[in-house]
Enzyme design. Structure first.
Site, short mmCIF file in Angstrom:
data_model
loop_
_atom_site.label_atom_id
_atom_site.label_comp_id
_atom_site.label_asym_id
_atom_site.label_seq_id
_atom_site.Cartn_x
_atom_site.Cartn_y
_atom_site.Cartn_z
N CYS A 122 92.88 -131.37 92.82
CA CYS A 122 93.44 -129.99 93.50
C CYS A 122 91.91 -129.22 93.57
O CYS A 122 91.25 -129.45 94.55
CB CYS A 122 94.17 -129.34 92.08
N ASP A 132 103.68 -131.01 99.31
CA ASP A 132 102.93 -130.31 98.49
C ASP A 132 103.03 -128.76 99.32
O ASP A 132 102.43 -128.60 100.24
CB ASP A 132 101.57 -130.44 98.46
N HIS A 160 102.63 -131.79 94.79
CA HIS A 160 101.16 -131.55 94.49
C HIS A 160 101.11 -132.29 93.06
O HIS A 160 102.02 -132.51 92.41
CB HIS A 160 101.17 -130.14 94.30
#
Length: 287
Positions: free
Chosen positions: A166, A222, A255
């Site tokens: 991330c 995501d 994600h």
């Protein structure tokens, strides 16, 4: 910040930064991710040297988590850049996974100057009060210091790689652009068309500076990283002559699919991504 990391989080707690860093770097989980999932993986320390260290950055002492094969010398080095939640147990476990594969792996606490990332339970406040204040210039210097520490403590920085998740995925792309000594990077679901710190460039804007091969691992589902932004990055890399980098997009995958301590974990994609990660480093001189 990605929606998956913001939803359903409670207000932040107030912790002492000094005591938090000293007692929890690489141990326990960040408050914002509790409770952790029953599927959480744990890698033991058998055959490893693992634990917290302190890395000098000028006059500042930056805490970090380090794992490596016990007694190892001239080891390939992998920097591990955390999510916005800092260096909690999952990031430490990733370091141990690399150590089991023969690496000196180091995860520096890149938010420590700004606050205790692991103490927040509200991701919005965490971003505003901590993450958004950790700009690229500081983060790049901290990673440079981490590389210097590795070189002085048994690491072969001629075989240097970086990976991250991330925020740390974006940091992976960014550090490859910054440091020409990096042999290869593996970026897990790091945003490429936006930055976290005001004034910092996006990865798409920095594509011409990315010379080393980077493997990007992303989920098609995501919501915070549209697939078309990955297409933009691939085009920018190709236009700049970087034909070795590669982006893999897993269908129907959210994600944070590698985060085994969270509901977003997807074992098939995570296992495939980890195998690709190790193979990528071996292929590109980080082994």
């Amino acid at each position: 910040m990605l929606k998956d990391d913001i939803d359903s989080l409670a207000p932040s707690r107030d912790f002492s930064r000094r005591s938090f860093v000293q007692t929890t770097v690489g141990s326990g989980f960040a408050a914002a991710v509790l409770p952790v999932s029953a599927q959480t993986l744990t890698t033991d320390t058998a055959g490893l040297e693992a634990g917290s260290i302190v890395i000098p950055v000028g006059e500042f002492s930056m805490p970090a988590y380090r794992a490596q094969p016990a007694g190892g010398k001239n080891l390939p080095v992998v920097l591990v850049a955390s999510e916005i939640f800092g260096v909690h147990e999952h990031i430490a476990d990733v370091c141990r996974r690399f150590a089991k594969a023969g690496y000196l792996a180091i995860a520096p606490e890149l938010f420590v100057r700004q606050g205790n990332a692991g103490a927040y339970t509200e991701a919005g406040k965490l971003i505003a009060e901590v993450v958004s204040k950790a700009g690229d210039a500081q983060v790049m210097a901290d990673l440079d210091a981490t590389v210097a520490w590795a070189a002085a403590h048994g690491g072969d920085t001629g075989r240097l790689g970086i990976t991250g998740f991330c925020w740390g995925g974006r940091t992976t792309w960014r550090y490859v652009a910054h440091n020409p000594r990096v042999k290869a990077g593996v970026a897990w679901y790091g945003p490429v068309a936006r930055s976290y710190h005001p004034g910092d460039k996006t990865i798409v804007e920095l594509a011409a500076s990315i010379k080393a091969p980077v493997l990007g691992l992303y989920g098609a589902a995501d919501g915070g990283i549209p697939v078309d932004t990955l297409t933009q990055l691939e085009a920018a890399l190709k236009a700049a002559g970087n034909l070795k980098s590669e982006v893999v997009v897993y269908p129907d995958t959210p994600h944070a699919f590698y985060a085994d301590y969270r509901p977003s974990y997807r074992k098939a994609a995570a296992d495939d991504g980890w195998a690709r990660c190790l193979a990528w480093f071996r292929k590109n001189g980080v082994a």
